[in-house]
Structures are given as structure tokens and as C-alpha cells.
Design a protein around this motif. Structure first.
Motif, short mmCIF file in Angstrom:
data_model
loop_
_atom_site.label_atom_id
_atom_site.label_comp_id
_atom_site.label_asym_id
_atom_site.label_seq_id
_atom_site.Cartn_x
_atom_site.Cartn_y
_atom_site.Cartn_z
N PRO A 40 0.81 -1.23 0.00
CA PRO A 40 0.00 0.00 0.00
C PRO A 40 0.84 1.28 0.00
CG PRO A 40 -0.93 -1.61 1.51
CD PRO A 40 0.40 -2.15 1.10
N VAL B 125 -5.79 -7.21 -1.33
CA VAL B 125 -5.11 -5.91 -1.21
C VAL B 125 -5.25 -5.14 -2.52
CG1 VAL B 125 -2.87 -4.78 -0.94
CG2 VAL B 125 -3.46 -6.70 0.53
N MET C 217 -7.56 -5.43 -4.78
CA MET C 217 -8.94 -4.95 -4.94
C MET C 217 -9.18 -3.68 -4.13
SD MET C 217 -11.68 -7.97 -5.45
CE MET C 217 -11.40 -8.83 -3.94
N ALA C 218 -8.64 -3.65 -2.91
CA ALA C 218 -8.79 -2.45 -2.08
C ALA C 218 -8.05 -1.27 -2.71
CB ALA C 218 -8.27 -2.72 -0.67
N GLN D 37 -10.00 0.11 -5.56
CA GLN D 37 -11.09 0.94 -5.07
C GLN D 37 -10.58 2.30 -4.64
OE1 GLN D 37 -14.28 0.27 -5.15
NE2 GLN D 37 -14.73 2.30 -4.34
N GLU D 38 -9.41 2.30 -3.98
CA GLU D 38 -8.84 3.55 -3.47
C GLU D 38 -8.46 4.48 -4.62
OE1 GLU D 38 -5.43 2.76 -1.03
OE2 GLU D 38 -4.70 4.80 -1.23
N THR E 47 -14.59 7.51 1.47
CA THR E 47 -14.43 6.14 1.00
C THR E 47 -12.97 5.86 0.68
OG1 THR E 47 -16.62 6.29 0.04
CG2 THR E 47 -15.24 4.51 -0.75
N LYS E 48 -12.31 6.88 0.14
CA LYS E 48 -10.90 6.71 -0.23
C LYS E 48 -10.04 6.43 1.00
CE LYS E 48 -7.16 8.82 -2.77
NZ LYS E 48 -6.82 9.46 -3.98
N SER F 216 -10.72 2.91 2.12
CA SER F 216 -10.08 1.93 1.24
C SER F 216 -8.59 1.86 1.51
CB SER F 216 -10.32 2.29 -0.22
OG SER F 216 -11.68 2.24 -0.52
N ALA F 217 -7.98 3.03 1.72
CA ALA F 217 -6.54 3.05 1.99
C ALA F 217 -6.24 2.29 3.27
CB ALA F 217 -6.06 4.49 2.10
N MET G 183 -8.09 -0.02 4.50
CA MET G 183 -8.40 -1.43 4.28
C MET G 183 -7.23 -2.14 3.59
SD MET G 183 -11.82 -3.18 2.80
CE MET G 183 -11.79 -2.52 1.17
N SER G 184 -6.61 -1.49 2.59
CA SER G 184 -5.50 -2.14 1.90
C SER G 184 -4.35 -2.40 2.87
CB SER G 184 -5.04 -1.30 0.70
OG SER G 184 -4.47 -0.08 1.12
N PHE H 278 -15.30 -2.69 -4.58
CA PHE H 278 -14.92 -3.40 -3.36
C PHE H 278 -14.83 -2.32 -2.28
CE2 PHE H 278 -11.54 -5.32 -0.70
CZ PHE H 278 -11.94 -6.62 -0.63
N ASN H 279 -15.90 -2.18 -1.50
CA ASN H 279 -15.98 -1.03 -0.59
C ASN H 279 -16.03 -1.43 0.88
OD1 ASN H 279 -16.43 1.10 -2.57
ND2 ASN H 279 -18.38 0.07 -2.94
#
Lengths: 367, 110
Positions: free
Chosen positions: A175, A220, A222-223, A226-227, B6-7, B10-11, B13-14, B44-45
Motif C-alpha cells: 500500500p 489488497v 482490490m482495495a 477501489q482507493e 471512502t478513499k 479503502s486506503a 483497508m489495503s 470493493f468497498n
């Protein structure tokens, strides 16, 4: 180039051959490299001298263009250490290829910049954040130099992407590494697990991905997708096995019913995609370390006749391997690096006569 | 209370997924749940249930088994209709405690 062949090649330009969107030649013009990376699948380093003869190479590329290939992806060794690179790239563009290059980003700026106008994309390779990257590359400051190269290319408004190879232990870097690369201006990021090939075979077993690690990387990515959404395209070389099974029609060119056509009437790019040219001129299907029993031949002896003979008598081994690998996807139930999967089983599978056609998982034999 | 984008979620989450503090068993369980045969993953949220995923399908989705899948909080199907007759959006909310949206927001200091 005969008009009939040219026309045929033109007709297939829009059709799919395997799981790649394009028909690609992975060209390794030299094994020489300014680094000696611990995970290098081609075992390149500064002492290596092997390089291709540019005349023989250009002749081969001309013939392969008529076989439907449309993209050349330059790799190595470090391709910028191949002295005739510019003339080969210019000839490739004259032949109608799109040309991309992957580099470690450590070469002098002027050498990179001179070539940029001829390239459709440049990818700079990364292995993790600075400590991981520099350790695997065996060079302090390699990460900073590669980052500076990306920044400079992006500042010129040229397309630049990043090719990330990950060992298992560098997954947590991803990330922050992606965040760093986006800040530098990359337009796309391709991520793949390190392959157990070449010098990487000396790495500890714990460096390689197991099923859980592939699942982790897939989630990871996929996330990250999305980001980043439309900002940067993030691609991972992993796919759900059942999805690959559902897409098996993409291999209709190789696995189609022989009653309807003969392999020797097909273009090579219908049957073999990607095609690899090694620094010693060997033509191989799919990957640099694909088992030598499946080699197509050598650029020194490449001709319409030798290709005809390959398609007529020897492509059956590859056909059987891909058919079996695809059939295995149906119930495998995990995430797969497809090309690496095929490459690993190439060294296990003894080339045999192909099975009767009804055993192949082709488009017309849907479950 | 500040809004968490959301961003940002997501960050976060990764990073959470990439960190080995989340066990291999939890990762495999999550991957097994989110990979649904016949459906392609679109978005993918992070969401209040944990993870909400938008799937796409060009066939009418067969979802008989979905409600039996462990950890599915709810699912909805949206036919694209006149825009695209043969396309369906399937939105599935997975109950994943490690990713529950409020927990992520707390980690971000909101």
C-alpha cells in the motif's frame, strides 16, 4: 511479406489469443545488467555477455509480424545495455509493432530519454519500499534512483508505469509503495508474485507465495483499485481459477477443434501468446523459463518452413499442456498466476502425443 | 464527527489486508466468501457491515446459494434494464468484523 499473410494477420488483430489482450513478444535482447538481483529469473548480471545479433533479430521480427504479433515488450537483462537497441526499436516500429520496455531505472537519464519518443510505454521495476528493494537489488540507493527515473519520465508527460515483483515478506510494503508511485506520476501499476525461477530459486522458501498469500495479495489489490479508482490502473497477475475456466474460449485458437482447421493453417500468434525471444535467440512459449522441450526454435533458423513444421508436428505438446492446465482450473478453487502456473507444470509434464480431441476443454465443449 | 471518505477507508483497508496481523485463515475465509462463481467483482468497498462488493454478471445471476453463504448480511440485484438488457449488478454486504466501517473510522481518529 506476402499479401495473403498480411491480410490474415490484419484479420486477427482484434481477436483474442489466450488471456492477454494483445499478441505479445517478450524480447530479451541481452542478459547483461548493471544489477545482480537476488530474485532475477533470467540470472542476469554485469558479467553476462550474451546478446542478440540485431540483423537476425530484425529478420525474425519481420516474419513474426506476419504471424500476427503486434506488441514487443523489451526486457532483459537491462535492455538499455543492448547497444543496437535504438535501431531495433526503430525497425520494430516500421514493421508496425507497438513497443514497450521494462527497465530498472538506474541507467543515465540521457540514455533513457533518447529512447522515450519511440516507446509506447516504459515500466520501471520495483520490489518493495527502499529497504526491501535495495536489499533484493544488492545496491544501496537503487530505490531512490528508480523513483527519480519515474518522476523524470512523468514530468515529460510520457507514459510511465511500475512493474512490482513481490516476495511474500514484502506484501505489507505494497500500500505505501503504491502510494509513493502514484505520487511520482505512474499511470499504471502491475503487480505479480516473484516466480520461483533463475536466481530466485536460491531464496528461502518463505519468500514465495502460498494460496493464502495469493488471496491476501488479491484482496489488497482490490482495495487499492477501489482507493485509486480512475486515477491509476492497478493490475495483478492473479485471477480466480473458476474465472479462468469460464474464459477458456480465449484459447479457442490453440484448443479449437482440429476437424475444423489444421494447426499449420493458423498464425503462430493464434497458438502461442506470449512468445518469448531469449538473449541467445531461442523462441519459447509463455515465459523465459518455460521448459526447453516446448521451444519453438531459434531466430537463426526461423523461416515460414520451420514455423510450418512446428505448427504441424510440435505445437501439440503445448496444446496438451494448456488444455490440461485449463481443465485443472475448473475445480481448483483458488487464485492463480496463470502464466507462472503453466510454466511450472511445463517442467513436470513430459511431452506426449495429444489426447483425442473430445478430452480438450474447448469452447464447443462447455460444461 | 468528521466524515471519513471512502478513499480513506479503502486506503486503511489495503493496509489492514496487507498486514500479516490478519491471519492467513481470516484472509482465506474472506477470499472464499467474496469470490462467487459466475460473478465478476466490480467495486470493493468498506461499509457498515464490513465489506460491500458490487458484482457484475451478463447472465441472470443464480443466487440460491448466496443467502446460505456464511457472513452475508444482505444482497440486492439491480437489472440494468433499458441501459443494458443483459447486465446485472449484484450488491452483497459481507459481515466482516475486522473491517466493520465504524471500527475503521475509529482507527482514523474520527
Amino acid at each position: 511479406m506476402s499479401s495473403v499473410t498480411s491480410s490474415t494477420a490484419g484479420q486477427v488483430a482484434d481477436s483474442r489469443s489466450g488471456f492477454l489482450p494483445d499478441r505479445v513478444i517478450h524480447l530479451h535482447p541481452t542478459r547483461r545488467c548493471n544489477l545482480s538481483c537476488l530474485h532475477c529469473y533470467s540470472e542476469s548480471d554485469p558479467r553476462r555477455k550474451e546478446s542478440l545479433d540485431p540483423n537476425a533479430l530484425c529478420s525474425a521480427l519481420e516474419l513474426l509480424r506476419t504471424e500476427g504479433y503486434g506488441v514487443i515488450s523489451l526486457s532483459g537483462g537491462e535492455p538499455l545495455l543492448f547497444a543496437p537497441l535504438r535501431s531495433v526499436v526503430e525497425r520494430s516500429r516500421e514493421l508496425g509493432y507497438r513497443v514497450t520496455m521494462i527497465s530498472n531505472g538506474l541507467m543515465p537519464a540521457e540514455r533513457v530519454d533518447r529512447l522515450l519518443p519511440l516507446l509506447d510505454n516504459v515500466a520501471i521495476s520495483f520490489d518493495g519500499l527502499a529497504p526491501t528493494h535495495d536489499a533484493l537489488r544488492g545496491r544501496d540507493g537503487a530505490f531512490e534512483s528508480a523513483s527519480a527515473c519515474v518522476r523524470r519520465i512523468a514530468a515529460q508527460g510520457r507514459p510511465v508505469s511500475a512493474a512490482i515483483s513481490l516476495t511474500r515478506s514484502s506484501i505489507p510494503d505494497l500500500p505505501d509503495l503504491v502510494d509513493h508511485l502514484v505520487g511520482l506520476g505512474v499511470r499504471a501499476i502491475q503487480i505479480r508474485p516473484v516466480a520461483r525461477a533463475g536466481r530466485a530459486r536460491s531464496l528461502a522458501d518463505s519468500s514465495f507465495f502460498g494460496a493464502s498469500d495469493r488471496a491476501r495479495l488479491y484482496l489488497v489489490v482490490m482495495a487499492l483499485q477501489q482507493e485509486l479508482q480512475d486515477q491509476v490502473r492497478v493490475h495483478c497477475d492473479l485471477a480466480p481459477s473458476d474465472g479462468l475456466w469460464r474464459q477458456r474460449d480465449d484459447y479457442a485458437g490453440l484448443l479449437g477443434e482440429c476437424a475444423e482447421w489444421r494447426c499449420e493453417d493458423r498464425l503462430l500468434s493464434d497458438l502461442v501468446n506470449p512468445l518469448v525471444i531469449t538473449e541467445v535467440g531461442r523462441l519459447k512459449p509463455i515465459a523465459y523459463d518455460f521448459d526447453a522441450r516446448f521451444d519453438i526454435g531459434s531466430i537463426d533458423e526461423l523461416s515460414p518452413q520451420t514455423l510450418h513444421a512446428y505448427k504441424r508436428t510440435r505445437v501439440s505438446g503445448l496444446r496438451e499442456l494448456v488444455a490440461r492446465a485449463l481443465a485443472d482450473m475448473q475445480h481448483r478453487g483458488e487464485l492463480v498466476d496463470w502464466f507462472d502456473h503453466c510454466t511450472r507444470i511445463s517442467s513436470m509434464q513430459v511431452a506426449r502425443r495429444p489426447e483425442p480431441e473430445h478430452s480438450l476443454p474447448a469452447a464447443h465443449q462447455r460444461a | 464527527m468528521a466524515t471519513v471518505s471512502t478513499k480513506e477507508l479503502s486506503a486503511r483497508m489495503s493496509k489492514r489486508l496487507a498486514n500479516f496481523k490478519l491471519s492467513d485463515a481470516a484472509i482465506r475465509s474472506l477470499a472464499d466468501r467474496v469470490l462467487i462463481e459466475g460473478l465478476s467483482i466490480g467495486r470493493f468497498n468498506p461499509c457498515i457491515y464490513g465489506i460491500c462488493i458490487d458484482y457484475f454478471s451478463d447472465k441472470y445471476p443464480r443466487l440460491e446459494g448466496l443467502s446460505k453463504k456464511l457472513g452475508v448480511s444482505k444482497w440486492e440485484v439491480f437489472p440494468y434494464g433499458i441501459i443494458d438488457w443483459d447486465r446485472f449488478l449484484v450488491r452483497v454486504a459481507f459481515d466482516v468484523a475486522e473491517f466493520e466501517g465504524k471500527g475503521l473510522a475509529r482507527e482514523l481518529g474520527h
